[in-house]
Design a protein around this motif. Structure first.
Motif, PDB file in Angstrom:
ATOM      1  N   LEU A  88     -22.306 -19.738  42.182  1.00  0.00           N
ATOM      2  CA  LEU A  88     -21.835 -20.352  43.420  1.00  0.00           C
ATOM      3  C   LEU A  88     -20.548 -21.159  43.286  1.00  0.00           C
ATOM      4  N   LEU A  89     -20.298 -21.755  42.129  1.00  0.00           N
ATOM      5  CA  LEU A  89     -19.116 -22.607  41.999  1.00  0.00           C
ATOM      6  C   LEU A  89     -17.787 -21.848  42.107  1.00  0.00           C
ATOM      7  N   PRO A  90     -17.667 -20.616  41.612  1.00  0.00           N
ATOM      8  CA  PRO A  90     -16.363 -19.928  41.734  1.00  0.00           C
ATOM      9  C   PRO A  90     -15.872 -19.823  43.177  1.00  0.00           C
ATOM     10  N   ALA A  91     -16.748 -19.515  44.112  1.00  0.00           N
ATOM     11  CA  ALA A  91     -16.329 -19.444  45.515  1.00  0.00           C
ATOM     12  C   ALA A  91     -16.046 -20.834  46.063  1.00  0.00           C
ATOM     13  N   ALA A  92     -16.836 -21.830  45.642  1.00  0.00           N
ATOM     14  CA  ALA A  92     -16.652 -23.185  46.145  1.00  0.00           C
ATOM     15  C   ALA A  92     -15.329 -23.782  45.688  1.00  0.00           C
ATOM     16  N   VAL A  93     -14.875 -23.444  44.480  1.00  0.00           N
ATOM     17  CA  VAL A  93     -13.657 -24.038  43.937  1.00  0.00           C
ATOM     18  C   VAL A  93     -12.399 -23.298  44.384  1.00  0.00           C
ATOM     19  N   GLU A  94     -12.573 -22.165  45.029  1.00  0.00           N
ATOM     20  CA  GLU A  94     -11.415 -21.372  45.444  1.00  0.00           C
ATOM     21  C   GLU A  94     -10.505 -22.187  46.369  1.00  0.00           C
ATOM     22  N   GLY A  95      -9.235 -22.228  46.040  1.00  0.00           N
ATOM     23  CA  GLY A  95      -8.262 -22.966  46.836  1.00  0.00           C
ATOM     24  C   GLY A  95      -8.191 -24.446  46.530  1.00  0.00           C
ATOM     25  N   CYS A  96      -9.016 -24.936  45.594  1.00  0.00           N
ATOM     26  CA  CYS A  96      -9.025 -26.358  45.257  1.00  0.00           C
ATOM     27  C   CYS A  96      -7.995 -26.671  44.172  1.00  0.00           C
ATOM     28  N   ASP A  97      -7.616 -27.948  44.121  1.00  0.00           N
ATOM     29  CA  ASP A  97      -6.674 -28.424  43.112  1.00  0.00           C
ATOM     30  C   ASP A  97      -7.371 -29.107  41.941  1.00  0.00           C
ATOM     31  N   VAL A  98      -8.582 -29.608  42.177  1.00  0.00           N
ATOM     32  CA  VAL A  98      -9.299 -30.317  41.125  1.00  0.00           C
ATOM     33  C   VAL A  98     -10.798 -30.196  41.380  1.00  0.00           C
ATOM     34  N   LEU A  99     -11.559 -30.163  40.299  1.00  0.00           N
ATOM     35  CA  LEU A  99     -13.018 -30.156  40.362  1.00  0.00           C
ATOM     36  C   LEU A  99     -13.509 -31.389  39.623  1.00  0.00           C
ATOM     37  N   VAL A 118      -7.891 -24.618  37.622  1.00  0.00           N
ATOM     38  CA  VAL A 118      -8.051 -25.858  38.384  1.00  0.00           C
ATOM     39  C   VAL A 118      -8.304 -27.018  37.419  1.00  0.00           C
ATOM     40  N   ARG A 119      -7.713 -28.182  37.707  1.00  0.00           N
ATOM     41  CA  ARG A 119      -7.951 -29.362  36.883  1.00  0.00           C
ATOM     42  C   ARG A 119      -9.417 -29.752  36.940  1.00  0.00           C
ATOM     43  N   TYR A 120      -9.917 -30.237  35.817  1.00  0.00           N
ATOM     44  CA  TYR A 120     -11.331 -30.615  35.715  1.00  0.00           C
ATOM     45  C   TYR A 120     -11.433 -32.065  35.281  1.00  0.00           C
ATOM     46  N   VAL A 121     -12.291 -32.839  35.964  1.00  0.00           N
ATOM     47  CA  VAL A 121     -12.559 -34.232  35.607  1.00  0.00           C
ATOM     48  C   VAL A 121     -14.066 -34.414  35.521  1.00  0.00           C
ATOM     49  N   ASP A 394      -7.204 -42.665  44.222  1.00  0.00           N
ATOM     50  CA  ASP A 394      -5.777 -42.808  43.958  1.00  0.00           C
ATOM     51  C   ASP A 394      -5.379 -42.128  42.651  1.00  0.00           C
ATOM     52  N   LEU A 395      -6.227 -42.222  41.633  1.00  0.00           N
ATOM     53  CA  LEU A 395      -5.933 -41.556  40.365  1.00  0.00           C
ATOM     54  C   LEU A 395      -5.841 -40.040  40.553  1.00  0.00           C
ATOM     55  N   LEU A 396      -6.773 -39.480  41.317  1.00  0.00           N
ATOM     56  CA  LEU A 396      -6.748 -38.043  41.557  1.00  0.00           C
ATOM     57  C   LEU A 396      -5.485 -37.623  42.313  1.00  0.00           C
ATOM     58  N   LEU A 397      -5.137 -38.379  43.324  1.00  0.00           N
ATOM     59  CA  LEU A 397      -3.958 -38.038  44.118  1.00  0.00           C
ATOM     60  C   LEU A 397      -2.670 -38.226  43.329  1.00  0.00           C
ATOM     61  N   ASP A 398      -2.591 -39.285  42.528  1.00  0.00           N
ATOM     62  CA  ASP A 398      -1.408 -39.521  41.710  1.00  0.00           C
ATOM     63  C   ASP A 398      -1.210 -38.378  40.711  1.00  0.00           C
ATOM     64  N   ALA A 399      -2.307 -37.910  40.117  1.00  0.00           N
ATOM     65  CA  ALA A 399      -2.204 -36.802  39.169  1.00  0.00           C
ATOM     66  C   ALA A 399      -1.750 -35.519  39.866  1.00  0.00           C
ATOM     67  N   ALA A 400      -2.208 -35.311  41.082  1.00  0.00           N
ATOM     68  CA  ALA A 400      -1.818 -34.105  41.823  1.00  0.00           C
ATOM     69  C   ALA A 400      -0.322 -34.133  42.165  1.00  0.00           C
ATOM     70  N   ARG A 401       0.210 -35.329  42.411  1.00  0.00           N
ATOM     71  CA  ARG A 401       1.628 -35.449  42.724  1.00  0.00           C
ATOM     72  C   ARG A 401       2.501 -35.226  41.507  1.00  0.00           C
TER      73      ARG A 401
END
Length: 401
Positions: A88-99, A118-121, A394-401
């Motif tokens: 199930l996770l492959p479809a759920a993560v599709e189009g995402c920037d981070v998991l 995709v980035r993983y945390v 904020d950490l997630l968004l800063d890393a994405a930028r």
């Protein structure tokens, strides 16, 4: 930015990610969340505008009764959960920037993220879940306790148990995704830079070589819900009562009886939270009140003490409210760790064994309700932060930028 949040467990596992989801959405991110299929989680996510992705078996079905499932049943459940995650996770993560994955049960998450680019945390809610020579690994239901005392040796045995359970399935799925095998499943899931969603004043990370831990603070949301009118009437009818609740833990009714008897012997009233075990009152005397789901943030500021099982969320909420605590920990997960932290900080006391008697509970209440304990609890409460989910967002968004 699109984020997939994933966890498996009871409310204590889901609520921190709910807090993170809200803070992410406030910052313009799109959020999906993988949670158990229980209806209460679907309703909770619907309330914050997040699409749930049900993964794995019902958690409530596993929590029925007063005993944990057998080791064989737990092993089958863990195996089934891994298969469900890879399905199930492959479809759920599709189009995402981070998991963002919370908890060691997220065996498939890093591999799915890796295959998708995709980035993983990884995030833990308690320091005790991360390997360190400063503490032993927590008990894991269904797996034998290592017969060694040295913390490093116990962590090595812990890694062996995780490999025995998961290595074959994980590496089989990784091969199907075109990914190389991993040697240590646990260390693969945790990464060398895990996040710790726990308050530094309450559960600090002991600096450990090899792990660059990012401690954000506890992930929670302010709760402005009013208390029910009948509960308010009970609170106003006498001295502050002692709250007794064990959340999703398999707490026996005998524990409530011993607790209420110990409180009555010292002249205290009691609030009994029904929880997943559907606990109730022991008689119809007017010094006790049974309650369901209520605003703990508001309630804990009005009680004399909080008796609980040692969950991360309840410990943090009671600490932030400045309420003394009596922890009756279940011998699983991080419950023993939080019990020790409460005792070490002097903001309450902890009891050994799942069903203490009236005498041991009475002694615990004398300690927890002593003026010096109340003073220490109030002092620590002023130090516990409430912005952990915002820090993480904020950490997630800063890393994405």
């Amino acid at each position: 930015m699109r984020v997939l949040l994933s966890t498996y467990g009871s409310r204590g596992d889901v609520e921190p990610l709910v807090a993170l989801a809200v803070r992410l959405r406030e910052r313009g991110a799109e959020v999906r969340m993988c949670v158990p299929p229980d209806e209460e989680f679907a309703e909770r996510l619907a309330g914050i505008g997040v699409r749930p992705v049900p993964v794995g078996p019902s958690v409530r079905s596993l929590a029925r009764g007063t005993a944990l499932p057998s080791a064989a049943d737990l092993s089958r459940t863990r195996d089934a959960l891994v298969e469900a995650q890879f399905a199930l996770l492959p479809a759920a993560v599709e189009g995402c920037d981070v998991l963002v994955a919370a908890g060691l049960a997220q065996i498939a998450a890093r591999s799915v993220a890796e295959a998708a680019g995709v980035r993983y945390v990884y995030v833990s809610y308690a320091a005790v879940h991360l390997p360190s020579p400063h503490h032993a690994p927590p008990p894991r239901p269904g797996w034998p306790e290592p017969e060694v005392d040295d913390h490093r040796a116990r962590w090595e045995r812990d890694a062996e148990h995780v490999n025995t359970q998961f290595a074959e399935a994980l590496n089989r799925h990784r091969a199907a995704l075109g990914l190389p095998p991993v040697e240590s499943v646990r260390d693969h899931v945790l990464t060398d830079r895990p996040w710790l969603a726990a308050d530094p004043a309450l559960g600090p990370w002991p600096r450990t070589p090899g792990l660059d831990v990012v401690q954000t603070g506890t992930w929670s949301l302010p709760d402005e819900r009013p208390l029910p009118a009948d509960l308010v009437a009970f609170l106003e009818a006498g001295d502050p009562p002692v709250y007794v609740g064990f959340g999703s833990a398999n707490a026996p009714q005998d524990l409530v009886r011993h607790t209420v008897e110990a409180l009555r012997a010292q002249g205290h009233r009691a609030l009994v939270s029904r929880g997943w075990a559907d606990l109730g009152l022991i008689d119809d005397r007017d010094d006790c009140f049974a309650l369901g789901e209520v605003n703990h943030q508001r309630l804990f500021r009005q009680v004399a003490a909080v008796v609980h099982h040692g969950g991360a969320g309840t410990t943090a909420t009671a600490a932030r409210a400045g309420a003394p605590q009596v922890v009756v920990p279940a011998a699983i997960s991080d419950n023993l760790y939080w019990a020790d932290r409460v005792a070490d900080l002097g903001i309450g006391t902890a009891l050994d064994g799942p069903v203490p008697d009236t005498g041991s509970l009475g002694a615990a209440f004398r300690t927890a309700l002593a003026p010096q304990t109340r003073a220490r609890a109030a002092t620590l409460g002023a130090e516990v932060r409430s912005d952990g989910a915002a820090v993480a967002a904020d950490l997630l968004l800063d890393a994405a930028r």
